[in-house]
Design a protein around this motif. Structure first.
Motif, short mmCIF file in Angstrom:
data_model
loop_
_atom_site.label_atom_id
_atom_site.label_comp_id
_atom_site.label_asym_id
_atom_site.label_seq_id
_atom_site.Cartn_x
_atom_site.Cartn_y
_atom_site.Cartn_z
N LEU A 7 0.84 -1.19 0.00
CA LEU A 7 0.00 0.00 0.00
C LEU A 7 0.88 1.24 0.00
O LEU A 7 1.77 1.38 0.84
CB LEU A 7 -0.89 -0.03 1.25
N MET A 8 0.63 2.15 -0.95
CA MET A 8 1.44 3.37 -1.09
C MET A 8 0.51 4.57 -1.14
O MET A 8 -0.51 4.54 -1.84
CB MET A 8 2.28 3.26 -2.37
N PHE A 9 0.85 5.61 -0.39
CA PHE A 9 0.08 6.85 -0.36
C PHE A 9 0.88 7.96 -1.03
O PHE A 9 2.08 8.10 -0.77
CB PHE A 9 -0.22 7.27 1.08
N ILE A 10 0.21 8.76 -1.85
CA ILE A 10 0.88 9.87 -2.52
C ILE A 10 0.11 11.16 -2.21
O ILE A 10 -1.06 11.30 -2.55
CB ILE A 10 0.96 9.65 -4.04
N GLY A 11 0.80 12.08 -1.54
CA GLY A 11 0.21 13.38 -1.22
C GLY A 11 0.65 14.42 -2.23
O GLY A 11 1.17 14.11 -3.30
N GLU A 12 0.43 15.68 -1.86
CA GLU A 12 0.66 16.78 -2.80
C GLU A 12 2.12 17.25 -2.76
O GLU A 12 2.88 17.07 -3.71
CB GLU A 12 -0.29 17.92 -2.44
N ALA A 13 2.51 17.82 -1.64
CA ALA A 13 3.85 18.40 -1.49
C ALA A 13 4.17 18.50 -0.01
O ALA A 13 3.26 18.56 0.82
CB ALA A 13 3.90 19.79 -2.13
N PRO A 14 5.46 18.54 0.35
CA PRO A 14 5.80 18.73 1.76
C PRO A 14 5.31 20.10 2.25
O PRO A 14 5.31 21.07 1.48
CB PRO A 14 7.34 18.70 1.76
N GLY A 15 4.89 20.16 3.50
CA GLY A 15 4.56 21.43 4.14
C GLY A 15 5.69 21.85 5.07
O GLY A 15 6.81 21.32 4.99
N TYR A 16 5.41 22.79 5.96
CA TYR A 16 6.44 23.34 6.84
C TYR A 16 7.12 22.26 7.68
O TYR A 16 8.35 22.16 7.73
CB TYR A 16 5.82 24.41 7.77
N HIS A 17 6.32 21.42 8.36
CA HIS A 17 6.90 20.41 9.26
C HIS A 17 7.76 19.41 8.50
O HIS A 17 8.81 18.98 8.98
CB HIS A 17 5.78 19.67 10.01
N VAL B 190 -1.78 -1.39 -4.29
CA VAL B 190 -2.72 -0.28 -4.41
C VAL B 190 -2.00 1.04 -4.13
O VAL B 190 -1.21 1.14 -3.19
CB VAL B 190 -3.92 -0.42 -3.42
N LEU B 191 -2.30 2.03 -4.96
CA LEU B 191 -1.85 3.41 -4.74
C LEU B 191 -3.06 4.21 -4.25
O LEU B 191 -4.09 4.21 -4.91
CB LEU B 191 -1.42 4.04 -6.07
N VAL B 192 -2.91 4.90 -3.13
CA VAL B 192 -3.97 5.82 -2.67
C VAL B 192 -3.48 7.24 -2.93
O VAL B 192 -2.40 7.63 -2.47
CB VAL B 192 -4.30 5.62 -1.18
N LEU B 193 -4.25 7.99 -3.70
CA LEU B 193 -3.90 9.37 -4.02
C LEU B 193 -4.66 10.30 -3.08
O LEU B 193 -5.88 10.21 -2.97
CB LEU B 193 -4.25 9.71 -5.47
N LEU B 194 -3.93 11.18 -2.40
CA LEU B 194 -4.53 12.06 -1.41
C LEU B 194 -4.71 13.46 -1.99
O LEU B 194 -3.76 14.21 -2.14
CB LEU B 194 -3.65 12.12 -0.16
N GLY B 195 -5.94 13.76 -2.37
CA GLY B 195 -6.26 15.12 -2.80
C GLY B 195 -6.16 15.36 -4.29
O GLY B 195 -5.86 14.47 -5.09
N ALA B 196 -6.42 16.62 -4.66
CA ALA B 196 -6.61 17.00 -6.06
C ALA B 196 -5.33 16.94 -6.88
O ALA B 196 -5.35 16.58 -8.05
CB ALA B 196 -7.20 18.40 -6.12
#
Length: 207
Positions: free
Chosen positions: A45-55, A124-130
């Motif tokens: 299982l792999m999750f893909i977000g948008e971009a790194p934030g401050y933290h 499975v790839l889970v895509l997080l957000g637009a």
């Protein structure tokens, strides 16, 4: 130019090193660290977000701010440990003021992501957000594709809402849980067990 989109054949260590030294787009100028991704490199299982934030930019680790803590809870509800999945972002450097990455940035970074997907070879790839849904699936809006199985490079893909959106719109958590249950079933997990655990767990919290 087009060279940055060439397919990469690196192993993990050389891929990570390339990413750490990357100057393929202007995001390299403002970053503190490159946030490459972390977790199990053989994950189902792999999750893909948008971009790194401050933290993330400060620490070099993926999803560790408030949205990351919610993601960790989501992963637990799916009966996985955070360490047993792989988590990364469409772009590996934080955009200024955490703005949405633009196409020149996402296309410069895509070869790294494609190689990560190949190396992990998840079920499975889970895509997080637009942003991931737009970059990888060409989807105009996340609402149009979330909860429906998609495909990317031959892999099963489930797009859903980003945890940071859920922090702003908690009512949408119910929809995300529906999406995640589809993923669980595909990976042989029974969502009913999570609900039982949560029922039992909530009564033991004081101990």
């Amino acid at each position: 130019g087009g060279a940055s989109l060439a397919a990469l054949s690196d192993d993990w260590s050389s891929l990570r090193e390339k990413a750490q030294n990357c100057q393929a787009c202007d995001l390299c100028r403002g970053r503190t660290t490159v946030v490459f991704g972390d977790g199990d490199t053989n994950a189902d299982l792999m999750f893909i977000g948008e971009a790194p934030g401050y933290h993330e930019d400060q620490s070099g680790r993926s999803f560790i701010g408030p949205a990351g803590q919610l993601l960790t809870r989501m992963i637990k509800a799916m009966q996985f440990d955070r360490e047993s999945v792989y988590v990364t972002h469409i772009v590996k450097c934080r955009p200024p003021s955490s703005r949405t990455p633009v196409p020149v940035e996402t296309s410069a970074c895509l070869p790294y992501l494609n190689r990560q997907i190949e190396l992990v070879s998840p079920k499975v790839l889970v895509l997080l957000g637009a942003v991931p849904a737009n970059v990888l699936l060409g989807a105009a809006a996340i609402s149009g594709v979330r909860g429906k199985w998609q495909e990317y490079n031959g892999l099963a893909v489930m797009p859903t809402y980003h945890p940071s959106y859920l922090l702003r719109s908690p009512k949408r958590k119910k929809l995300v849980w529906e999406d995640l249950q589809l993923v669980m079933r595909r990976l042989g997990k029974d969502p009913a067990e999570t609900l039982q655990k949560m029922k039992h767990g909530s009564s033991h919290q004081g101990q």
